[in-house]
Enzyme design. Structure first.
Site, PDB file in Angstrom:
ATOM      1  N   LYS A 177       5.137  28.781 -12.933  1.00 48.69           N
ATOM      2  CA  LYS A 177       5.685  27.931 -11.878  1.00 48.69           C
ATOM      3  C   LYS A 177       6.780  27.029 -12.455  1.00 48.69           C
ATOM      4  O   LYS A 177       6.522  26.227 -13.351  1.00 48.69           O
ATOM      5  CB  LYS A 177       4.610  27.049 -11.262  1.00 48.69           C
ATOM      6  CG  LYS A 177       5.111  26.388  -9.977  1.00 48.69           C
ATOM      7  CD  LYS A 177       4.217  25.283  -9.473  1.00 48.69           C
ATOM      8  CE  LYS A 177       4.645  23.925  -9.954  1.00 48.69           C
ATOM      9  NZ  LYS A 177       5.955  23.480  -9.483  1.00 48.69           N
ATOM     10  N   GLU A 252       3.619  19.997 -24.028  1.00 48.25           N
ATOM     11  CA  GLU A 252       4.853  19.372 -24.523  1.00 48.25           C
ATOM     12  C   GLU A 252       5.198  18.277 -23.538  1.00 48.25           C
ATOM     13  O   GLU A 252       5.586  18.559 -22.396  1.00 48.25           O
ATOM     14  CB  GLU A 252       5.991  20.404 -24.578  1.00 48.25           C
ATOM     15  CG  GLU A 252       5.734  21.603 -25.485  1.00 48.25           C
ATOM     16  CD  GLU A 252       5.692  21.228 -26.955  1.00 48.25           C
ATOM     17  OE1 GLU A 252       6.197  20.153 -27.320  1.00 48.25           O
ATOM     18  OE2 GLU A 252       5.124  22.008 -27.730  1.00 48.25           O
ATOM     19  N   CYS A 286      14.180  15.604 -23.081  1.00 52.87           N
ATOM     20  CA  CYS A 286      13.037  14.934 -23.699  1.00 52.87           C
ATOM     21  C   CYS A 286      13.365  14.467 -25.112  1.00 52.87           C
ATOM     22  O   CYS A 286      12.686  13.610 -25.660  1.00 52.87           O
ATOM     23  CB  CYS A 286      11.844  15.875 -23.714  1.00 52.87           C
ATOM     24  SG  CYS A 286      12.245  17.474 -24.405  1.00 52.87           S
TER      25      CYS A 286
HETATM   26  P1  NDP Z   1       6.145  16.609 -14.302  1.00 50.19           P
HETATM   27  O1  NDP Z   1       5.002  16.362 -15.196  1.00 50.19           O
HETATM   28  O2  NDP Z   1       6.244  15.851 -13.039  1.00 50.19           O
HETATM   29  O3  NDP Z   1       6.214  18.139 -13.877  1.00 50.19           O
HETATM   30  C1  NDP Z   1       6.272  19.212 -14.793  1.00 50.19           C
HETATM   31  C2  NDP Z   1       5.779  20.473 -14.105  1.00 50.19           C
HETATM   32  O4  NDP Z   1       4.402  20.318 -13.780  1.00 50.19           O
HETATM   33  C3  NDP Z   1       6.494  20.776 -12.795  1.00 50.19           C
HETATM   34  O5  NDP Z   1       6.591  22.172 -12.617  1.00 50.19           O
HETATM   35  C4  NDP Z   1       5.551  20.166 -11.793  1.00 50.19           C
HETATM   36  O6  NDP Z   1       5.726  20.705 -10.514  1.00 50.19           O
HETATM   37  C5  NDP Z   1       4.214  20.541 -12.402  1.00 50.19           C
HETATM   38  N1  NDP Z   1       3.073  19.751 -11.962  1.00 50.19           N
HETATM   39  C6  NDP Z   1       3.048  18.510 -11.436  1.00 50.19           C
HETATM   40  N2  NDP Z   1       1.772  18.141 -11.153  1.00 50.19           N
HETATM   41  C7  NDP Z   1       0.966  19.160 -11.519  1.00 50.19           C
HETATM   42  C8  NDP Z   1      -0.442  19.395 -11.498  1.00 50.19           C
HETATM   43  N3  NDP Z   1      -1.297  18.493 -11.026  1.00 50.19           N
HETATM   44  N4  NDP Z   1      -0.910  20.555 -11.970  1.00 50.19           N
HETATM   45  C9  NDP Z   1      -0.071  21.485 -12.466  1.00 50.19           C
HETATM   46  N5  NDP Z   1       1.264  21.345 -12.494  1.00 50.19           N
HETATM   47  C10 NDP Z   1       1.796  20.188 -12.039  1.00 50.19           C
HETATM   48  O7  NDP Z   1       7.438  16.429 -15.206  1.00 50.19           O
HETATM   49  P2  NDP Z   1       8.936  16.444 -14.735  1.00 50.19           P
HETATM   50  O8  NDP Z   1       9.238  17.734 -14.054  1.00 50.19           O
HETATM   51  O9  NDP Z   1       9.209  15.151 -14.051  1.00 50.19           O
HETATM   52  O10 NDP Z   1       9.709  16.515 -16.132  1.00 50.19           O
HETATM   53  C11 NDP Z   1      10.053  15.404 -16.857  1.00 50.19           C
HETATM   54  C12 NDP Z   1       9.069  15.152 -17.982  1.00 50.19           C
HETATM   55  O11 NDP Z   1       9.006  16.287 -18.819  1.00 50.19           O
HETATM   56  C13 NDP Z   1       9.489  14.011 -18.866  1.00 50.19           C
HETATM   57  O12 NDP Z   1       8.368  13.211 -19.135  1.00 50.19           O
HETATM   58  C14 NDP Z   1       9.944  14.691 -20.130  1.00 50.19           C
HETATM   59  O13 NDP Z   1       9.833  13.919 -21.288  1.00 50.19           O
HETATM   60  C15 NDP Z   1       9.056  15.873 -20.182  1.00 50.19           C
HETATM   61  N6  NDP Z   1       9.642  16.922 -21.004  1.00 50.19           N
HETATM   62  C16 NDP Z   1       9.067  17.196 -22.224  1.00 50.19           C
HETATM   63  C17 NDP Z   1       9.626  18.145 -23.058  1.00 50.19           C
HETATM   64  C18 NDP Z   1       9.000  18.487 -24.366  1.00 50.19           C
HETATM   65  O14 NDP Z   1       9.349  19.511 -24.914  1.00 50.19           O
HETATM   66  N7  NDP Z   1       8.092  17.692 -24.901  1.00 50.19           N
HETATM   67  C19 NDP Z   1      10.852  18.862 -22.691  1.00 50.19           C
HETATM   68  C20 NDP Z   1      11.362  18.510 -21.376  1.00 50.19           C
HETATM   69  C21 NDP Z   1      10.763  17.565 -20.584  1.00 50.19           C
HETATM   70  P3  NDP Z   1       6.665  19.950  -9.452  1.00 50.19           P
HETATM   71  O15 NDP Z   1       7.919  19.591 -10.109  1.00 50.19           O
HETATM   72  O16 NDP Z   1       6.820  20.982  -8.426  1.00 50.19           O
HETATM   73  O17 NDP Z   1       5.887  18.749  -9.016  1.00 50.19           O
END
Ligand code: NDP
Length: 484
Positions: A177, A252, A286
């Site tokens: 997803k 991550e 990130c």
């Molecule tokens: P989110 O945690 O909001 O979402 C990440 C993914 O998880 C999306 O596909 C989201 O879907 C999905 N998701 C949300 N809630 C659930 C749940 N309860 N169960 C399963 N899946 C779920 O992060 P963001 O998209 O806002 O991304 C930004 C964050 O990602 C920042 O904190 C950043 O630091 C981190 N990040 C970390 C990286 C790393 O390598 N460590 C690299 C890039 C980003 P939907 O969007 O549809 O809600």
């Protein structure tokens, strides 16, 4: 205006609507308009995706490595051939400059498939002869089965493929997803996989909301592992859901990365790279260095030069060739970032430049924000401790290594850190002392895909990249044979 694009699920090699028949609006960050509708999937769609993946597993896991490798490399080639279409889709969906999608996002997505297409042909396991006991042990590395991959919106196809490529290379089938905020390039990938000859059901893509479609993947009892990149809070929730089912987890998560600048660095190089590490992708990487610590003796000089360089960045339509800073990904995210700018002022921070929304002509409702530099005197205030994930950085002076290490390590995160110095001893001392999964010295975002990637503390658990990801997506089985 043309009718909104429909983004459907990709299950068993076909594009299908969500069973509910419902759609979610998808906004174009550069204009603020709805430009596509996304399948609003739930656990029924995930169940169908799982069934397709389960059916495909036996054949795919027994497919010779060379053939799997060829298919993955073909996917890489097709991404390259469709670079322009994919880059435009990424920029439209995410708001990032087209130049960045063309230079980083799409080439890297292709590189992920190419890398794992090649890496799997070199992935070996161990054998141990127990001398004197007449036994030989060898380790089988078997694919897990159906695995779940969930990725965020900041580097959509780049991070989606970073999980899917090793999962498929290792012989798993996948239910994936992308973020519902940026589903476009993941959706285009389905077609590319069909063209490359990936058998139906091997990769299934379900769109929809995190707490509904994402949650259904994480809580599906038969999905064996979850590879997740996203926010720390979501990661915590996923860990809580998956742990009682003993799923393998790779998380991550967020970061609040320090950029430590010593007076003895190559100043011009440091300045140019620091502008990038602060504001590339609107600061929504990130790995961006959002806390800039500068040795006191060069603090005033740096402040002046950095402000000038920041003010020279051109904000605007991502499709304009001159644009350095595009739109933030969504209105709620823009509001979140702005709330931190207000908080910074309440906490005694001084805005040196930026802080305002921008309304380019013709795109007045897009989500644009000036790159913002805040001078802080308290390294421990909320603005300097919590992840903002936007074009906002803080500047803090320091005098000693000891002092800066304490400030740098004071956050709950530990993803990456950057150090600028020409002193070799210091660079090694700092690399050891900083709490981070990755330390860059005199560079930033320099990635060799063979190296382990991931964070410590609340930035996650597990490592991706190189053979680490192939190890994650396989289970070891030791076979012990006694001979007479
Ligand atoms: P989110 O945690 O909001 O979402 C990440 C993914 O998880 C999306 O596909 C989201 O879907 C999905 N998701 C949300 N809630 C659930 C749940 N309860 N169960 C399963 N899946 C779920 O992060 P963001 O998209 O806002 O991304 C930004 C964050 O990602 C920042 O904190 C950043 O630091 C981190 N990040 C970390 C990286 C790393 O390598 N460590 C690299 C890039 C980003 P939907 O969007 O549809 O809600």
């Amino acid at each position: 205006m043309s009718a909104p694009i429909k983004i459907r699920n990709f299950i068993n090699g076909n594009y299908v609507d969500a069973i509910s028949g419902k759609w979610i609006d998808n906004y174009e960050p550069m204009s603020g308009n709805v430009y596509s509708h996304i399948a609003d999937s739930d656990e029924k769609d995930v169940a169908n995706a799982y069934e397709a993946a389960q059916k495909a597993f036996l054949n795919w896991s027994e497919t010779p490595i060379e053939k799997r490798s060829r298919i993955l490399i073909k996917i890489a080639d097709l991404i390259e051939e469709n670079q322009q279409v994919l880059a435009e889709a990424e920029s439209r969906d995410n708001g990032k400059p087209l130049s960045l999608s063309n230079l980083v996002d799409i080439p890297r997505a292709s590189a992920n498939f190419r890398f794992y297409g090649n890496a799997i042909t070199q992935f070996a396991s161990e054998a141990h002869e127990s001398t004197g006991l007449q036994t030989i042990n060898f380790t089988l590395r078997e694919p897990l089965g159906v695995v779940g991959c969930i990725s965020p919106w900041n580097l959509p196809l780049y991070l989606f493929s970073w999980k899917i490529a090793p999962a498929l290379a290792a012989g798993n089938t996948v239910v994936a997803k992308p973020s519902e905020i940026t589903p476009m390039t993941a959706s285009l990938l389905g077609d590319i996989c069909n063209k490359a000859g990936l058998p139906p059901g091997v990769l299934n893509i379900v769109h929809g909301l995190g707490p509904k479609a994402g949650e259904a993947i994480v809580s599906h009892p038969k999905i064996k592992a979850i590879s997740f990149t996203g926010g720390t809070k979501t990661g915590e929730h996923i860990a809580r859901t998956a742990a009682p089912m003993f799923k393998k987890l790779s998380l991550e998560l967020g970061g609040k990365n320090p950029n430590v600048i010593f007076a003895d660095c190559n100043y011009d190089k440091m300045l140019a790279v620091t502008v990038r590490s602060s504001f590339a992708n609107q600061g929504q990487i990130c790995l961006c260095g959002s806390r800039i610590f500068v040795e006191k003796s060069i603090f005033e000089r740096f402040k002046k030069d950095f402000i000038a360089k920041t003010q020279a960045l051109k904000i605007g339509n991502p499709f304009d060739k001159q644009t350095d800073i595009g739109a933030l990904v969504s209105k709620p995210h823009l509001e979140k970032v702005r709330s931190y700018i207000r908080l910074a002022q309440e906490e005694g921070g001084k805005i040196l430049t930026g802080g305002n929304t921008v309304h380019p002509e013709g795109y007045e409702n897009g989500y644009y924000l000036e790159p913002t530099v805040i001078e802080l005197h308290d390294a421990y205030c909320r603005v300097n401790q919590e992840e903002i994930f936007g074009p906002v950085v803080t500047l803090i002076p320091f005098e000693t290594e000891e002092e800066v290490i304490k400030m740098a390590n004071s956050v709950v995160y530990g993803l990456s850190a950057t150090v600028w110095t020409s002193n070799l001893d210091r660079s090694l001392r700092m690399s050891k002392a900083l709490e981070a999964g990755i330390v860059w010295v005199n560079t930033w975002l320099n990635r060799d895909l063979r190296t382990p990637f991931g964070g410590v503390k609340n930035s996650g658990i597990g490592r991706e990249g190189g053979f680490e990801a192939l190890k994650f997506f396989t289970e070891q089985k030791n076979v012990c044979i006694r001979y007479e």
